[in-house]
Design a protein around this motif. Structure first.
Motif, PDB file in Angstrom:
ATOM      1  N   GLN A 222      41.434 -15.699  13.774  1.00 52.22           N
ATOM      2  CA  GLN A 222      40.222 -14.995  14.172  1.00 52.22           C
ATOM      3  C   GLN A 222      38.987 -15.862  13.947  1.00 52.22           C
ATOM      4  OE1 GLN A 222      41.822 -12.543  16.026  1.00 52.22           O
ATOM      5  NE2 GLN A 222      39.987 -11.418  15.466  1.00 52.22           N
ATOM      6  N   ARG A 223      38.977 -16.579  12.823  1.00 54.22           N
ATOM      7  CA  ARG A 223      37.830 -17.460  12.559  1.00 54.22           C
ATOM      8  C   ARG A 223      37.766 -18.588  13.577  1.00 54.22           C
ATOM      9  NH1 ARG A 223      39.142 -16.132   7.042  1.00 54.22           N
ATOM     10  NH2 ARG A 223      40.664 -17.815   6.931  1.00 54.22           N
ATOM     11  N   LEU A 224      38.929 -19.140  13.912  1.00 53.50           N
ATOM     12  CA  LEU A 224      38.955 -20.211  14.913  1.00 53.50           C
ATOM     13  C   LEU A 224      38.512 -19.682  16.270  1.00 53.50           C
ATOM     14  CD1 LEU A 224      39.643 -23.121  15.648  1.00 53.50           C
ATOM     15  CD2 LEU A 224      42.001 -22.403  16.034  1.00 53.50           C
ATOM     16  N   ALA A 225      38.967 -18.479  16.620  1.00 50.48           N
ATOM     17  CA  ALA A 225      38.555 -17.876  17.896  1.00 50.48           C
ATOM     18  C   ALA A 225      37.049 -17.631  17.910  1.00 50.48           C
ATOM     19  CB  ALA A 225      39.316 -16.577  18.128  1.00 50.48           C
ATOM     20  N   LEU A 226      36.487 -17.213  16.747  1.00 48.16           N
ATOM     21  CA  LEU A 226      35.054 -16.972  16.680  1.00 48.16           C
ATOM     22  C   LEU A 226      34.279 -18.274  16.863  1.00 48.16           C
ATOM     23  CD1 LEU A 226      33.153 -14.574  16.212  1.00 48.16           C
ATOM     24  CD2 LEU A 226      33.121 -15.172  13.788  1.00 48.16           C
ATOM     25  N   LEU A 227      34.792 -19.355  16.290  1.00 50.06           N
ATOM     26  CA  LEU A 227      34.141 -20.651  16.479  1.00 50.06           C
ATOM     27  C   LEU A 227      34.199 -21.090  17.934  1.00 50.06           C
ATOM     28  CD1 LEU A 227      35.368 -22.611  13.335  1.00 50.06           C
ATOM     29  CD2 LEU A 227      33.050 -21.801  13.786  1.00 50.06           C
ATOM     30  N   ASN A 228      35.350 -20.867  18.579  1.00 52.93           N
ATOM     31  CA  ASN A 228      35.461 -21.223  19.991  1.00 52.93           C
ATOM     32  C   ASN A 228      34.511 -20.387  20.835  1.00 52.93           C
ATOM     33  OD1 ASN A 228      37.442 -23.133  19.474  1.00 52.93           O
ATOM     34  ND2 ASN A 228      39.127 -21.701  19.796  1.00 52.93           N
ATOM     35  N   THR A 229      34.401 -19.099  20.504  1.00 51.53           N
ATOM     36  CA  THR A 229      33.489 -18.230  21.237  1.00 51.53           C
ATOM     37  C   THR A 229      32.045 -18.672  21.023  1.00 51.53           C
ATOM     38  OG1 THR A 229      35.022 -16.380  20.961  1.00 51.53           O
ATOM     39  CG2 THR A 229      32.774 -15.848  21.587  1.00 51.53           C
ATOM     40  N   ALA A 230      31.746 -19.086  19.802  1.00 47.17           N
ATOM     41  CA  ALA A 230      30.382 -19.537  19.503  1.00 47.17           C
ATOM     42  C   ALA A 230      29.993 -20.733  20.357  1.00 47.17           C
ATOM     43  CB  ALA A 230      30.261 -19.880  18.021  1.00 47.17           C
ATOM     44  N   ALA A 231      30.951 -21.634  20.599  1.00 46.32           N
ATOM     45  CA  ALA A 231      30.652 -22.816  21.410  1.00 46.32           C
ATOM     46  C   ALA A 231      30.252 -22.430  22.822  1.00 46.32           C
ATOM     47  CB  ALA A 231      31.860 -23.745  21.434  1.00 46.32           C
ATOM     48  N   ALA A 232      30.786 -21.299  23.317  1.00 45.86           N
ATOM     49  CA  ALA A 232      30.488 -20.881  24.689  1.00 45.86           C
ATOM     50  C   ALA A 232      29.301 -19.940  24.769  1.00 45.86           C
ATOM     51  CB  ALA A 232      31.721 -20.200  25.299  1.00 45.86           C
ATOM     52  N   GLU A 246      21.705 -14.677  20.375  1.00 43.54           N
ATOM     53  CA  GLU A 246      23.120 -14.931  20.675  1.00 43.54           C
ATOM     54  C   GLU A 246      23.954 -15.047  19.405  1.00 43.54           C
ATOM     55  OE1 GLU A 246      22.471 -17.330  24.917  1.00 43.54           O
ATOM     56  OE2 GLU A 246      22.597 -18.414  23.020  1.00 43.54           O
ATOM     57  N   LEU A 247      23.390 -15.644  18.360  1.00 40.55           N
ATOM     58  CA  LEU A 247      24.101 -15.725  17.083  1.00 40.55           C
ATOM     59  C   LEU A 247      24.330 -14.331  16.508  1.00 40.55           C
ATOM     60  CD1 LEU A 247      25.256 -17.312  14.690  1.00 40.55           C
ATOM     61  CD2 LEU A 247      22.919 -17.493  13.791  1.00 40.55           C
ATOM     62  N   VAL A 248      23.319 -13.490  16.573  1.00 40.67           N
ATOM     63  CA  VAL A 248      23.445 -12.117  16.059  1.00 40.67           C
ATOM     64  C   VAL A 248      24.493 -11.342  16.854  1.00 40.67           C
ATOM     65  CG1 VAL A 248      22.230  -9.932  15.771  1.00 40.67           C
ATOM     66  CG2 VAL A 248      21.100 -12.068  15.151  1.00 40.67           C
ATOM     67  N   GLU A 249      24.439 -11.449  18.170  1.00 38.45           N
ATOM     68  CA  GLU A 249      25.390 -10.717  19.015  1.00 38.45           C
ATOM     69  C   GLU A 249      26.824 -11.161  18.767  1.00 38.45           C
ATOM     70  OE1 GLU A 249      23.921 -11.561  22.869  1.00 38.45           O
ATOM     71  OE2 GLU A 249      22.152 -10.247  22.683  1.00 38.45           O
ATOM     72  N   LEU A 250      27.006 -12.424  18.405  1.00 40.23           N
ATOM     73  CA  LEU A 250      28.348 -12.929  18.141  1.00 40.23           C
ATOM     74  C   LEU A 250      28.924 -12.337  16.852  1.00 40.23           C
ATOM     75  CD1 LEU A 250      30.562 -15.082  18.929  1.00 40.23           C
ATOM     76  CD2 LEU A 250      29.393 -16.597  17.325  1.00 40.23           C
ATOM     77  N   LEU A 251      28.080 -12.133  15.857  1.00 40.69           N
ATOM     78  CA  LEU A 251      28.563 -11.750  14.526  1.00 40.69           C
ATOM     79  C   LEU A 251      28.663 -10.244  14.318  1.00 40.69           C
ATOM     80  CD1 LEU A 251      26.651 -14.335  12.314  1.00 40.69           C
ATOM     81  CD2 LEU A 251      28.998 -14.447  13.143  1.00 40.69           C
ATOM     82  N   VAL A 252      27.912  -9.454  15.068  1.00 40.89           N
ATOM     83  CA  VAL A 252      27.918  -7.998  14.886  1.00 40.89           C
ATOM     84  C   VAL A 252      28.746  -7.375  15.994  1.00 40.89           C
ATOM     85  CG1 VAL A 252      26.481  -5.928  14.845  1.00 40.89           C
ATOM     86  CG2 VAL A 252      25.634  -8.039  13.809  1.00 40.89           C
ATOM     87  N   LEU A 395      29.111 -21.706  11.778  1.00 41.93           N
ATOM     88  CA  LEU A 395      28.403 -21.009  12.855  1.00 41.93           C
ATOM     89  C   LEU A 395      26.900 -21.256  12.757  1.00 41.93           C
ATOM     90  CD1 LEU A 395      30.319 -17.598  12.862  1.00 41.93           C
ATOM     91  CD2 LEU A 395      30.456 -19.405  14.585  1.00 41.93           C
ATOM     92  N   ALA A 396      26.370 -21.195  11.530  1.00 43.67           N
ATOM     93  CA  ALA A 396      24.939 -21.424  11.355  1.00 43.67           C
ATOM     94  C   ALA A 396      24.556 -22.848  11.736  1.00 43.67           C
ATOM     95  CB  ALA A 396      24.545 -21.131   9.908  1.00 43.67           C
ATOM     96  N   SER A 397      25.436 -23.806  11.442  1.00 39.37           N
ATOM     97  CA  SER A 397      25.155 -25.192  11.805  1.00 39.37           C
ATOM     98  C   SER A 397      25.094 -25.361  13.316  1.00 39.37           C
ATOM     99  CB  SER A 397      26.234 -26.104  11.209  1.00 39.37           C
ATOM    100  OG  SER A 397      26.045 -27.446  11.617  1.00 39.37           O
ATOM    101  N   ARG A 398      26.045 -24.736  14.021  1.00 37.07           N
ATOM    102  CA  ARG A 398      26.025 -24.826  15.488  1.00 37.07           C
ATOM    103  C   ARG A 398      24.781 -24.153  16.050  1.00 37.07           C
ATOM    104  NH1 ARG A 398      32.152 -24.248  17.940  1.00 37.07           N
ATOM    105  NH2 ARG A 398      33.198 -25.607  16.436  1.00 37.07           N
TER     106      ARG A 398
END
Length: 782
Positions: A222-232, A246-252, A395-398
């Protein structure tokens, strides 16, 4: 408790014939009360067919006090003389008791949850791990249907269906599920293998399963999928606020129940980072927040507002330490921080009751701290752990890199736009011969500001030059190159070159710049330009193009078309000539010059766009300004990928009543008559006040043309906003202003002309040259 084993004997008719002391201890029945009775009378539930057939299995008995007890029974037949069973020896152990065989102990002590069911999905056996997961002893589950033992009806149905499928088909099944369990405080991921258990004949007599808790692997995926989603999903635009959203929408709500992003003040400005010391209280501005609850009741700060974060607060600590800071309910800093936020929350908003875990992560990019992200868990059951902190930092770094990119883009765009606006004409000079209106729209694309420009340049003889150009490229280098070309065009226009010759000189300039090693950007960009000259006396428009789209023309009768011209190569190609096109325009014609951003778009045809432009130009509007807006609304793409410049010019003509022309014989004796004719014309125009200076100018210019020029000689007076005196002759030699020495007899004529007139100059013509001088018709101010 001491392990107790029981034994009993039973004849072939199911009548008990013997009873051990262990049996009495397990059931409470003494031997005298059970010997001679049918064994079936002691059963609390019918044994499964598989247990009867296999002569072993879990059987539920009823104790003497009426309570049930589950025992693991094994029956051994006693054979008579004829080889048929004449009775049975039965041994029994409490369910869940210690195993006596190696295989039994391996099953019981396995680290994965293992269970055995009959074909009706009733528990026959569980190991210790399965009992811990279910939260009850094996004795409490044996003989019960699986759906009765779980609360999650949806999961129960899926799991029960898989058990039944194995029992009915005899084929193993792999089952992935994500659910809770009675003894677990959160949902877990399970990878379950189910397989059939067969007897000697191959008949399915039960179903066994082994369930592996794969939660760690699940959450890692799940964490890896979240990182992949963050890249897009993070950084789709070069907008600071949108990137934070976009960062907020990804995490909530997947990662947090509430997330906020606060940035340092300088990040949202146009200036570069000032010296910042992140000590003590820190001021941050809220740019984005989101919640799993409608209305975001957890937010104590409104969007766009600045807030002071005390030094003890987790966000301030994260900013100072440069790493994620996790806090849990009960910790002093956590409780103090939550209390202060609750006190700060707007009236009527729900306080942060139920907040049990907080994670604050600094937003850092390229060694620079930009702000902080705060993630809060309320309904989510788990506290943030070390793996969550690592994920949040990634995620914060990206996101920080994307925010920094957006900040740098905004800063460069602001700089380029300021440069562009400083180079473009702010207010076009008033013209009597053309009415002009213009629009410039900077590009909103990620490529940045382009190098489009336009200009209106007054020329001698009441003529006017209309210019539009485009540097192919974006950003500050493009704007700088545009400024060079714009300045060069004005300089060459002041020399009064014809359009084709002017473009030739401009092409040489671009070629020179491109060959300069310090100016690689120009070499890569190139440019286009359209230069047109309108003469209100002859009503002729002369124009030439260097790779630029042709202008559109609207005639007074309402018809419109593109002006046919031979477009030369773009500037900087070199070696190819430019061709001028000349045409006569009726008074009141509208000439539309534009850059390719108006009509070119990857999603539409250029020819269709130019047709739309021509139609839009025929719209009836009160002013040219209104016509500009109409054209942009009708033709401009929804999302222009390039800058757009539009210049509209409505022509006017100077009639014969405002122009006077005389042919002058090449003899000095005619100077006086020519001077007199000019004076009489001024009187007819009501310009007697200008007669004295005009006589001097006419006398000097006509005399010079007769002495040093060649016939034919012509004098022309033009009454416009200024009074223009032009003397033309057939010689190409131009006069030069020089200072006469004290005893020189001549050389003071042109100096006198320059002192008495507003401006003067010369221009080459196809048949020679023209010397001109302008006088202001406005009364002098003192």
């Amino acid at each position: 408790m001491e392990h107790v084993s029981a034994a009993a004997t039973m004849d072939a008719h199911g009548i008990l014939t013997g009873w051990s002391e262990g049996a009495r201890q397990l059931t409470g029945y003494p031997a005298e009360e059970v010997v001679g009775r049918a064994a079936r009378e002691l059963l609390a539930a019918d044994p499964s067919e598989q247990a009867v057939t296999a002569l072993t299995g879990a059987v539920m008995l009823r104790r003497r006090d009426g309570s049930p007890v589950t025992l693991t029974l094994r029956a051994c037949p006693v054979l008579g003389a004829d080889g048929a069973p004449s009775g049975y020896v039965i041994t029994a152990d409490p369910a869940g008791g210690p195993e006596t065989t190696l295989a039994g102990r391996a099953f019981q002590q396995a680290s994965v949850s293992m269970s055995v069911f009959d074909t009706r999905q009733r528990y026959l056996r569980l190991n210790d791990t399965a009992c811990r997961v279910m939260g009850v002893s094996e004795e409490a589950l044996l003989g019960r249907d699986f759906p009765e033992t779980v609360e999650d009806a949806e999961h129960s149905r899926g799991f029960h269906n898989k058990l039944r499928q194995v029992a009915e088909t005899g084929r193993p099944v792999h089952y992935e599920s994500f659910t809770g369990a009675p003894a677990l405080n959160r949902e877990h991921a399970w990878s379950t293998e189910m397989w059939p258990v067969r007897d000697e004949s191959g008949r399915v007599t039960g179903v066994a399963l082994a369930a592996l808790d794969s939660s760690d692997q699940y959450w890692a995926r799940q964490r890896l999928a979240l990182l992949n989603t963050a890249a897009a999903r993070i950084g789709t635009t070069l907008d600071v606020t949108r990137t934070a959203e976009e960062l907020v929408e990804l995490l909530v709500p997947q990662y947090a129940d509430f997330v906020s992003v606060d940035l340092l003040e300088w990040v949202l400005g146009a200036d570069e980072q000032p010296p910042t010391v992140l000590d003590g209280d820190i001021v941050l501005r809220r740019v984005a927040h989101g919640s799993g609850t409608e209305g975001t009741p957890e937010a104590a700060v409104h969007l766009g507002e600045a807030d002071v974060y005390p030094a003890y607060s987790p966000p301030a600590q994260a900013l100072r330490q440069g790493r994620a800071v996790s806090r849990r309910a009960g910790e002093p800093d956590f409780m103090r921080w939550v209390a202060s936020r609750n006190a700060q929350a707007p009236a009527g908003r729900r306080h942060r009751a139920g907040v049990h875990s907080l994670l604050t992560v600094p937003l850092r990019a390229r060694g620079t701290t930009l702000g902080v992200m705060v993630a809060v868990r309320i309904a989510h059951p788990d506290d943030y752990d070390a793996d969550d902190a690592v994920l949040a930092e990634e995620l914060a770094s990206r996101a920080a890199v994307c925010i920094d990119n957006a900040r740098r883009f905004a800063r460069e765009r602001t700089t380029a736009l300021a440069l562009q606006n400083s180079l473009l004409p702010r207010g076009l000079p008033g013209q009597a011969v053309v009415e002009v209106a213009h629009r410039y729209l900077p590009s909103g694309s990620l490529a940045g500001i382009g190098g489009d420009w336009f200009d209106v340049i007054p020329l001698s003889g009441s003529r006017v030059a209309l210019v539009v150009g485009d540097v192919v490229g974006h950003g500050i280098p493009s704007s700088a190159t545009m400024g060079r070309l714009c300045t060069a065009v004005r300089t060459l226009a002041d020399v009064d070159l014809p359009p084709d010759e002017l473009l030739t000189h401009l092409d040489d300039l671009v070629t020179h710049l491109a060959s300069d090693d310090r100016d690689d950007e120009v070499a890569e960009l190139g440019a286009t330009c359209l230069y047109a000259v309108y003469d209100p006396v002859s009503r002729r428009l002369t124009l030439a193009s260097a790779g630029h789209p042709p202008p559109a023309l609207v005639l007074p009768d309402g018809t419109s078309r593109l002006v046919p011209l031979s477009a030369g190569p773009p500037l900087g190609v070199g070696g190819l000539p430019f061709e001028a096109t000349e045409m006569e325009l009726p008074e009141g014609s509208v000439v539309a010059l534009y850059t390719d951003g108006l009509v070119e778009d990857r999603d539409r045809d250029v020819d269709h766009a130019t047709e739309e432009l021509c139609r839009a130009l025929t719209a009836r509007t009160d002013t040219l300004d209104a016509l500009c807006d109409t054209v942009l609304k009708a033709v401009l793409p929804e999302e222009p990928g390039d800058d757009v410049a539009l210049l509209l010019a409505r022509t006017r003509a100077l009639g014969t009543d405002r122009v006077a022309t005389w042919e002058v014989p090449p003899d000095p004796v005619h100077v006086a008559a020519t001077r007199q004719a000019a004076t009489e014309q001024l009187t007819a125009w009501g310009l007697d006040e200008a007669a004295f200076v005009t006589e001097l100018v006419v006398s000097e210019l006509v005399t010079n043309a007769i002495r040093y020029g060649a016939p034919p000689i012509r004098l022309r007076l033009i009454r416009d906003r200024t009074l223009i005196c032009e003397v033309s002759d057939g010689s190409s030699t131009s006069p030069h202003l020089r200072r006469a020495h004290a005893f020189d007899e001549g050389g003071r004529g042109l100096l006198l002309v320059a002192q008495l007139t507003q401006r003067w100059g010369s221009r080459q013509t196809p048949r020679g040259k023209t010397i001109w001088a302008e006088q202001s018709l406005e009364p002098p101010s003192f």
